[in-house]
Design a protein around this motif. Structure first.
Motif, PDB file in Angstrom:
ATOM      1  N   LEU A 166       0.871  -1.169   0.000  1.00 57.39           N
ATOM      2  CA  LEU A 166       0.000   0.000   0.000  1.00 57.39           C
ATOM      3  C   LEU A 166       0.909   1.220   0.000  1.00 57.39           C
ATOM      4  CD1 LEU A 166      -2.854  -0.718   2.616  1.00 57.39           C
ATOM      5  CD2 LEU A 166      -3.089  -0.484   0.128  1.00 57.39           C
ATOM      6  N   PRO A 167       0.427   2.379  -0.449  1.00 56.05           N
ATOM      7  CA  PRO A 167      -0.813   2.602  -1.181  1.00 56.05           C
ATOM      8  C   PRO A 167      -0.729   2.101  -2.628  1.00 56.05           C
ATOM      9  CG  PRO A 167       0.440   4.641  -1.024  1.00 56.05           C
ATOM     10  CD  PRO A 167       1.188   3.610  -0.227  1.00 56.05           C
ATOM     11  N   PHE A 168      -1.884   2.094  -3.310  1.00 57.02           N
ATOM     12  CA  PHE A 168      -1.965   1.582  -4.675  1.00 57.02           C
ATOM     13  C   PHE A 168      -1.062   2.390  -5.606  1.00 57.02           C
ATOM     14  CE2 PHE A 168      -5.883  -1.207  -5.357  1.00 57.02           C
ATOM     15  CZ  PHE A 168      -5.755  -1.784  -4.107  1.00 57.02           C
ATOM     16  N   ARG A 169      -0.194   1.668  -6.314  1.00 56.69           N
ATOM     17  CA  ARG A 169       0.628   2.298  -7.351  1.00 56.69           C
ATOM     18  C   ARG A 169       0.744   1.304  -8.493  1.00 56.69           C
ATOM     19  NH1 ARG A 169       4.022   4.779  -2.743  1.00 56.69           N
ATOM     20  NH2 ARG A 169       2.853   6.703  -2.475  1.00 56.69           N
ATOM     21  N   PRO A 170       1.050   1.775  -9.710  1.00 56.59           N
ATOM     22  CA  PRO A 170       0.861   0.927 -10.899  1.00 56.59           C
ATOM     23  C   PRO A 170       1.996  -0.044 -11.199  1.00 56.59           C
ATOM     24  CG  PRO A 170       1.499   3.132 -11.559  1.00 56.59           C
ATOM     25  CD  PRO A 170       1.377   3.164 -10.058  1.00 56.59           C
ATOM     26  N   PRO A 180       2.807  -8.833   6.623  1.00 56.47           N
ATOM     27  CA  PRO A 180       3.709  -8.045   7.470  1.00 56.47           C
ATOM     28  C   PRO A 180       4.342  -6.893   6.684  1.00 56.47           C
ATOM     29  CG  PRO A 180       4.118 -10.393   7.740  1.00 56.47           C
ATOM     30  CD  PRO A 180       3.149 -10.260   6.605  1.00 56.47           C
ATOM     31  N   GLY A 181       4.375  -5.735   7.300  1.00 59.43           N
ATOM     32  CA  GLY A 181       4.976  -4.563   6.663  1.00 59.43           C
ATOM     33  C   GLY A 181       3.969  -3.724   5.892  1.00 59.43           C
ATOM     34  N   VAL A 182       2.792  -4.289   5.588  1.00 55.07           N
ATOM     35  CA  VAL A 182       1.761  -3.512   4.898  1.00 55.07           C
ATOM     36  C   VAL A 182       0.810  -2.945   5.953  1.00 55.07           C
ATOM     37  CG1 VAL A 182      -0.070  -3.524   3.169  1.00 55.07           C
ATOM     38  CG2 VAL A 182       1.926  -5.024   2.908  1.00 55.07           C
ATOM     39  N   ARG A 183       0.607  -1.640   5.904  1.00 55.76           N
ATOM     40  CA  ARG A 183      -0.148  -0.974   6.964  1.00 55.76           C
ATOM     41  C   ARG A 183      -1.235  -0.073   6.382  1.00 55.76           C
ATOM     42  NH1 ARG A 183       5.544   1.042   8.852  1.00 55.76           N
ATOM     43  NH2 ARG A 183       6.442  -0.927   9.539  1.00 55.76           N
ATOM     44  N   LEU A 184      -2.292   0.073   7.157  1.00 54.49           N
ATOM     45  CA  LEU A 184      -3.378   0.986   6.788  1.00 54.49           C
ATOM     46  C   LEU A 184      -3.659   1.904   7.973  1.00 54.49           C
ATOM     47  CD1 LEU A 184      -5.674   1.643   4.644  1.00 54.49           C
ATOM     48  CD2 LEU A 184      -7.157   0.301   6.158  1.00 54.49           C
ATOM     49  N   THR A 185      -3.843   3.182   7.675  1.00 51.21           N
ATOM     50  CA  THR A 185      -4.194   4.141   8.714  1.00 51.21           C
ATOM     51  C   THR A 185      -5.701   4.365   8.680  1.00 51.21           C
ATOM     52  OG1 THR A 185      -2.037   5.176   8.514  1.00 51.21           O
ATOM     53  CG2 THR A 185      -3.756   6.454   9.604  1.00 51.21           C
ATOM     54  N   ALA A 186      -6.357   4.163   9.813  1.00 48.47           N
ATOM     55  CA  ALA A 186      -7.821   4.271   9.874  1.00 48.47           C
ATOM     56  C   ALA A 186      -8.244   4.562  11.304  1.00 48.47           C
ATOM     57  CB  ALA A 186      -8.464   2.972   9.397  1.00 48.47           C
ATOM     58  N   THR A 187      -9.502   4.836  11.468  1.00 42.85           N
ATOM     59  CA  THR A 187      -9.985   5.118  12.819  1.00 42.85           C
ATOM     60  C   THR A 187     -10.197   3.821  13.596  1.00 42.85           C
ATOM     61  OG1 THR A 187     -11.613   6.368  14.090  1.00 42.85           O
ATOM     62  CG2 THR A 187     -12.426   5.114  12.219  1.00 42.85           C
ATOM     63  N   ILE A 188     -10.229   3.967  14.922  1.00 42.57           N
ATOM     64  CA  ILE A 188     -10.499   2.838  15.808  1.00 42.57           C
ATOM     65  C   ILE A 188     -11.888   3.055  16.401  1.00 42.57           C
ATOM     66  CG2 ILE A 188      -9.809   1.645  17.907  1.00 42.57           C
ATOM     67  CD1 ILE A 188      -7.554   1.253  16.262  1.00 42.57           C
ATOM     68  N   VAL A 189     -12.704   2.017  16.399  1.00 36.00           N
ATOM     69  CA  VAL A 189     -14.052   2.133  16.981  1.00 36.00           C
ATOM     70  C   VAL A 189     -14.229   1.107  18.100  1.00 36.00           C
ATOM     71  CG1 VAL A 189     -15.057   3.030  14.845  1.00 36.00           C
ATOM     72  CG2 VAL A 189     -15.027   0.559  15.253  1.00 36.00           C
ATOM     73  N   TYR A 194     -14.481  16.585  17.774  1.00 36.27           N
ATOM     74  CA  TYR A 194     -13.300  16.562  18.634  1.00 36.27           C
ATOM     75  C   TYR A 194     -13.597  17.105  20.038  1.00 36.27           C
ATOM     76  CZ  TYR A 194     -10.922  15.886  14.146  1.00 36.27           C
ATOM     77  OH  TYR A 194     -10.524  15.410  12.926  1.00 36.27           O
ATOM     78  N   THR A 195     -14.728  17.790  20.192  1.00 39.25           N
ATOM     79  CA  THR A 195     -15.019  18.394  21.502  1.00 39.25           C
ATOM     80  C   THR A 195     -15.540  17.363  22.498  1.00 39.25           C
ATOM     81  OG1 THR A 195     -17.321  18.953  20.985  1.00 39.25           O
ATOM     82  CG2 THR A 195     -15.631  20.568  20.363  1.00 39.25           C
ATOM     83  N   THR A 196     -15.957  16.207  22.023  1.00 42.43           N
ATOM     84  CA  THR A 196     -16.482  15.196  22.942  1.00 42.43           C
ATOM     85  C   THR A 196     -15.398  14.227  23.409  1.00 42.43           C
ATOM     86  OG1 THR A 196     -17.082  13.778  21.078  1.00 42.43           O
ATOM     87  CG2 THR A 196     -18.767  15.276  21.888  1.00 42.43           C
ATOM     88  N   GLY A 197     -14.167  14.457  22.955  1.00 42.76           N
ATOM     89  CA  GLY A 197     -13.060  13.582  23.339  1.00 42.76           C
ATOM     90  C   GLY A 197     -12.180  13.359  22.138  1.00 42.76           C
ATOM     91  N   PRO A 198     -10.926  12.989  22.367  1.00 37.68           N
ATOM     92  CA  PRO A 198     -10.008  12.830  21.234  1.00 37.68           C
ATOM     93  C   PRO A 198     -10.450  11.702  20.300  1.00 37.68           C
ATOM     94  CG  PRO A 198      -8.976  12.090  23.281  1.00 37.68           C
ATOM     95  CD  PRO A 198     -10.273  12.739  23.669  1.00 37.68           C
ATOM     96  N   TYR A 199     -10.206  11.912  19.037  1.00 38.94           N
ATOM     97  CA  TYR A 199     -10.606  10.947  17.999  1.00 38.94           C
ATOM     98  C   TYR A 199      -9.416  10.035  17.701  1.00 38.94           C
ATOM     99  CZ  TYR A 199     -12.683   9.358  13.560  1.00 38.94           C
ATOM    100  OH  TYR A 199     -13.205   8.606  12.539  1.00 38.94           O
ATOM    101  N   PRO A 200      -9.584   8.714  17.893  1.00 44.52           N
ATOM    102  CA  PRO A 200      -8.444   7.810  17.735  1.00 44.52           C
ATOM    103  C   PRO A 200      -8.197   7.410  16.283  1.00 44.52           C
ATOM    104  CG  PRO A 200     -10.349   6.595  18.550  1.00 44.52           C
ATOM    105  CD  PRO A 200     -10.801   8.023  18.360  1.00 44.52           C
ATOM    106  N   VAL A 201      -6.959   7.525  15.853  1.00 37.44           N
ATOM    107  CA  VAL A 201      -6.560   7.092  14.521  1.00 37.44           C
ATOM    108  C   VAL A 201      -5.307   6.231  14.663  1.00 37.44           C
ATOM    109  CG1 VAL A 201      -5.703   7.819  12.258  1.00 37.44           C
ATOM    110  CG2 VAL A 201      -7.557   9.098  13.359  1.00 37.44           C
ATOM    111  N   ALA A 202      -5.350   5.038  14.081  1.00 35.51           N
ATOM    112  CA  ALA A 202      -4.222   4.112  14.217  1.00 35.51           C
ATOM    113  C   ALA A 202      -3.706   3.685  12.857  1.00 35.51           C
ATOM    114  CB  ALA A 202      -4.655   2.878  15.005  1.00 35.51           C
ATOM    115  N   THR A 203      -2.429   3.371  12.824  1.00 35.79           N
ATOM    116  CA  THR A 203      -1.847   2.684  11.678  1.00 35.79           C
ATOM    117  C   THR A 203      -1.700   1.226  12.079  1.00 35.79           C
ATOM    118  OG1 THR A 203      -0.666   4.650  10.947  1.00 35.79           O
ATOM    119  CG2 THR A 203       0.172   2.533  10.166  1.00 35.79           C
ATOM    120  N   VAL A 204      -2.358   0.355  11.322  1.00 40.28           N
ATOM    121  CA  VAL A 204      -2.416  -1.063  11.681  1.00 40.28           C
ATOM    122  C   VAL A 204      -1.618  -1.883  10.672  1.00 40.28           C
ATOM    123  CG1 VAL A 204      -3.970  -3.056  11.881  1.00 40.28           C
ATOM    124  CG2 VAL A 204      -4.634  -0.833  12.856  1.00 40.28           C
TER     125      VAL A 204
END
Lengths: 151, 389
Positions: free
Chosen positions: A49-53, A107-116, A91-101
C-alpha cells in the motif's frame, strides 16, 4: 453489499475529499463493497500500500489486488484532540483515535484508519485489532476495533 | 552509495540576511523576502548585477523566483529554481548550480508566512485566504504533520520511555532562543509547562510543534574563490546531501531504525572529513520534538530511546539547556520550536553565524566546524557540514 452501478464519477464524488484517481480507484471500489484490497504483484507475489501501478520489487506492471482478512496490530496510534472536519467526527467530545495497523497476513503492509468500540486502554501500540466498517457520507469506510481477547 | 564529493570546501555561503521572526508581521511575504535578500546580497559584498542565480522554495505564500528577480531588478539570471520546502533542497540546488557553472552567485531566499489555519489572526486576514485551498485532509490521514505524532507513539511504546526527552528538547530550544534577538518567542519554559500544554495530536502537544511565524531568511552562495573579501572568516560547504528511504509513505516507512535520516547520515558521514564528535556547532531540525530525538539518536549521541538520558547527562541546570560535553549547544538560535518555524533555514543561518564568530551572547568559542541536519523521517531528510575556511 455490492454497488455495481457505481460509476467512476460516482466513486470520485462520494469519496471526496479522498484522492480517488486512476491509481487508487480499485482500492476505493473495494471500500464501496466493504472489501479491503491491497496491491499485489502477479509475478513475484509482493503486496503493498498505497496503490501504485508498478511492483516496486520486480517492476512488473502485472499488478492486481488481494483482499486482506483484516486482523492486525496497532503499529502507530494517535489521539486527535483537533483535526480536519469530517461528518460524525466531533473533537469536543473527546479525542478521535486514529491508528496505523499492520496486517497479520501481510507483514509490513499498513493501513491508517480510525479505531471504533475501544476503551481507553485499547488505544495503545501493540493492541490486536480486527477490520470493521462504518459509513460516512453514505459510503463504507474501513475501521479497526479491538479484537476480543480470550480470557 | 556515492561517496564522491568534488565540491568539498569549494563553495561558500558568502552572505546571509534575515528579517527575524514574529507572529504579528503586517507586511507581505514578498516584502519579507526582499528585505532578507537585500541584506544577504549586501552582506556578501555584492550588488544586483552580480546575482545570476535565484532559488526560492515553494513555500505556501511564497513567490516564484522570477517575481523575486524582477522585484530586486536583477538584470541577468541564468539559473533559477523553485525546490520543494525544507531548507536543504534549496541550498543543495544553489550549491550545485554554482559548482557546475550554471551561475556564479546564487540568491537563496526562504519566505515564511503564517497560514490561515495557523492562528486566529492569520485566519481572519483576508489577504491570506487564498492560501487555504489545498489538499483537504481527513481525520484518518497520516500525511505530513500527523505522521510525527503517530511515530512518536511508536517511539514511546517501543523504547518504553515517557515524554521527558521531547520535553527537554523543547525547554532547551526556548532557553537558547532567549539569547537570539531574531527569535519569535523567548519566555522561559519548564518541563512542567511542557507537560501542561494542550494536547494536539496525542502523544504530541502544543510545545512539541514548531512555531508558525512570519519572516524570511536569505543566503548568497558563490565559489569560495569568487567571494569578495569583506574582512571576516569565510564559511564553506564541506558536504551536503538529501536522503530518501523506500517506502517513504508516512505509514509504510520501515521502522524507527530505518528511515530517511539514516540515508542522510550514512551519506553525509562518508562525504565529510569530520563527524559529530568534532562538530563545534550542531543544529538539528525540530519541526517536531520527536524529529530532534531521531537525529540525536541516529547521529550516535544516544542509543535508541536514549535522548532523555543523553540530554540530562549534558544538561546545564543554571542555564536550563544542554551543552554537550560542556560546550556544544544544540540549536543555539532556539530552533524551529522557539526562533520560529523556518523549515531549517534558521539552522543553516545559525551555523554560518557561529562559524563567522558573530553569534553575540551565544557564541561557541572558536567554532570551526558545523553539522546541520534538517527535515524529518520521510521525504525531506537532509544534512550539511560546514567549515570555517
Amino acid at each position: 453489499m455490492s454497488t455495481p452501478t457505481l460509476t467512476d464519477a460516482d466513486l470520485v464524488e462520494r469519496y471526496a475529499p479522498l484522492t480517488v484517481d486512476k491509481d487508487t480507484a480499485d482500492f476505493y471500489r473495494g471500500w464501496a463493497e466493504r472489501e479491503l484490497r491491497i496491491r499485489h504483484c502477479t509475478e513475484c507475489g509482493h503486496t503493498w500500500l498505497p496503490f501504485r501501478p508498478i511492483c516496486p520489487r520486480c517492476w512488473s506492471f502485472a499488478v492486481d489486488h488481494v483482499v486482506v482478512q483484516g486482523d492486525g496490530t496497532v503499529h502507530l496510534m494517535m489521539l486527535l484532540h483537533q483535526g480536519p472536519p469530517a461528518p460524525g467526527v466531533d473533537y469536543t467530545t473527546g479525542p478521535y483515535p486514529v491508528a496505523t495497523v499492520e496486517f497479520a497476513d501481510h507483514p509490513g503492509v499498513r493501513l491508517t484508519a480510525t479505531i471504533v468500540d475501544a476503551r481507553p486502554e485499547d488505544l495503545v501500540v501493540g493492541r490486536a485489532v480486527s477490520l470493521t466498517w462504518f459509513e460516512r457520507n453514505g459510503m463504507p469506510h474501513p475501521a479497526f476495533r479491538p479484537t476480543e481477547v480470550t480470557r | 552509495m556515492s561517496t564522491r564529493n568534488p565540491l568539498k570546501d569549494q563553495i561558500a555561503i558568502a552572505g546571509i540576511g534575515s528579517t527575524g521572526f514574529s507572529r504579528s508581521s503586517d507586511v507581505s511575504g514578498l516584502e519579507l523576502l526582499v528585505r532578507a535578500s537585500v541584506e544577504a546580497i549586501r552582506d556578501a559584498g555584492l550588488t544586483a548585477a552580480d546575482i545570476d542565480g535565484v532559488v526560492v522554495p515553494g513555500e505556501p505564500g511564497g513567490v516564484n523566483p522570477g517575481v523575486l528577480a524582477t522585484a530586486l531588478g536583477l538584470p541577468r539570471v541564468t539559473h533559477f529554481a523553485r525546490p520543494v520546502p525544507v531548507a536543504m533542497f534549496s541550498m543543495l540546488d544553489a550549491v550545485h548550480a554554482v559548482h557546475s557553472g550554471a551561475c556564479d552567485a546564487a540568491l537563496v531566499a526562504f519566505p515564511y508566512l503564517r497560514l490561515p489555519w495557523n492562528s486566529r489572526s492569520a485566519a481572519n486576514d483576508p489577504f491570506r485566504r487564498h492560501l487555504a485551498h489545498g489538499v483537504q485532509a481527513v481525520p484518518e490521514s497520516i500525511a505530513m504533520a500527523p505522521a510525527y505524532a503517530a511515530w512518536a507513539s511508536r517511539y514511546l511504546a517501543e523504547y518504553g520511555v515517557d515524554r521527558d526527552g521531547f520535553g527537554l528538547v523543547a525547554v532547551n530550544m526556548r532557553s537558547n532562543a532567549a539569547r537570539n534577538p531574531l527569535a519569535a518567542i523567548t519566555t522561559p519554559l519548564t518541563l512542567d509547562d511542557y507537560y501542561a500544554a494542550r494536547m494536539i495530536r496525542e502523544p504530541l502537544g502544543m510545545l512539541d510543534m514548531d512555531l508558525p511565524v512570519d519572516g524570511a531568511d536569505a543566503f548568497v552562495v558563490t565559489r569560495a574563490v569568487d567571494a569578495p573579501d569583506v574582512g571576516r572568516p569565510q564559511v564553506v560547504v564541506h558536504a551536503i546531501t538529501t536522503g530518501l528511504v523506500t517506502p517513504n509513505d508516512e505509514d509504510q516507512v520501515p521502522c524507527l531504525d530505518r528511515h530517511s535520516q539514516h540515508i542522510v547520515l550514512d551519506t553525509l558521514r562518508a562525504k565529510s572529513d569530520f563527524w559529530i564528535d568534532d562538530a563545534d556547532v550542531v543544529c538539528l531540525y525540530d519541526g517536531f520534538t520527536v524529529i530532534t530525538a531521531g537525529w540525536i539518536e541516529n547521529l550516535g549521541w544516544a542509543p535508541p530511546g536514549g535522548t532523555a538520558d543523553f540530554l540530562r547527562e549534558h544538561w546545564v541546570a543554571a542555564e536550563d539547556r544542554v551543552l554537550v560535553g560542556g560546550r556544544v549547544q544544540i540549536n543555539p538560535h532556539g530552533g524551529s520550536l522557539s526562533e520560529g518555524a523556518t523549515r531549517g533555514s534558521g539552522h543553516v543561518r545559525e551555523a554560518v553565524v557561529q562559524l563567522r564568530g558573530e553569534a553575540e551572547g551565544r557564541q561557541t568559542p572558536d567554532a570551526r566546524t558545523a553539522l546541520v541536519c534538517t527535515g524529518g523521517f520521510f521525504f525531506n531528510s537532509q544534512g550539511l557540514t560546514l567549515r570555517r575556511a
